[in-house]
Design a protein around this motif. Structure first.
Motif, mmCIF file in Angstrom:
data_model
loop_
_atom_site.group_PDB
_atom_site.id
_atom_site.type_symbol
_atom_site.label_atom_id
_atom_site.label_comp_id
_atom_site.label_asym_id
_atom_site.label_seq_id
_atom_site.Cartn_x
_atom_site.Cartn_y
_atom_site.Cartn_z
ATOM 1 N N PHE A 87 0.811 -1.238 0.128
ATOM 2 C CA PHE A 87 -0.096 0.200 0.055
ATOM 3 C C PHE A 87 0.834 1.221 0.081
ATOM 4 N N TRP A 99 0.751 4.145 -2.688
ATOM 5 C CA TRP A 99 0.176 5.003 -2.281
ATOM 6 C C TRP A 99 1.475 6.468 -2.577
ATOM 7 N N ALA A 129 -8.537 5.069 0.954
ATOM 8 C CA ALA A 129 -7.728 4.012 0.279
ATOM 9 C C ALA A 129 -7.313 2.841 0.921
ATOM 10 N N TRP A 130 -6.731 3.223 2.414
ATOM 11 C CA TRP A 130 -6.231 2.021 3.133
ATOM 12 C C TRP A 130 -7.213 1.153 3.482
ATOM 13 N N ARG A 190 -8.678 -1.020 0.461
ATOM 14 C CA ARG A 190 -7.301 -1.892 -0.117
ATOM 15 C C ARG A 190 -7.849 -3.283 -0.542
ATOM 16 N N ARG A 191 -8.900 -3.783 -0.069
ATOM 17 C CA ARG A 191 -9.271 -5.266 -0.297
ATOM 18 C C ARG A 191 -10.044 -5.197 -1.490
ATOM 19 N N TYR A 245 -9.165 -3.405 -4.296
ATOM 20 C CA TYR A 245 -8.350 -3.107 -5.432
ATOM 21 C C TYR A 245 -7.923 -4.202 -6.056
ATOM 22 N N THR A 254 -10.384 3.735 -10.445
ATOM 23 C CA THR A 254 -9.016 4.029 -9.996
ATOM 24 C C THR A 254 -8.212 4.494 -11.072
ATOM 25 N N TRP A 299 -5.461 7.218 -9.671
ATOM 26 C CA TRP A 299 -4.245 6.532 -9.393
ATOM 27 C C TRP A 299 -3.298 6.527 -10.344
#
Length: 71
Positions: free
Chosen positions: A9, A13, A45-46, A49-50, A52, A60, A63
């Motif tokens: 991550f 990031w 985002a954290w 994260r599952r 992504y 997305t 990003w």
């Protein structure tokens, strides 16, 4: 699907944060608000994260700096 760990991550990031900051700064010229928003984006985002999977889609693209044009 494997959930990315903290180091994965952080790498994602650290790569994306400058582009996210630029996007937010263009939308909002108040840099104190941009700082708050960037923290909120990082936290969201954290937490997400599952979800992504490493693929780009409409959610997305920012990003990768591919912000879709306004309709």
């Amino acid at each position: 699907m494997t959930v990315m760990d903290q180091s994965q991550f952080e790498a994602l990031w650290n790569d994306a944060a400058p582009r996210v900051r630029t996007f937010l700064a263009a939308a909002c010229r108040d840099m104190m608000l941009v700082d708050d928003l960037i923290q909120e984006v990082a936290i969201t985002a954290w937490r997400k994260r599952r979800d992504y999977d490493g693929e780009l889609n409409g959610q997305t693209r920012i990003w990768e700096g591919e912000v879709p044009a306004e309709p």
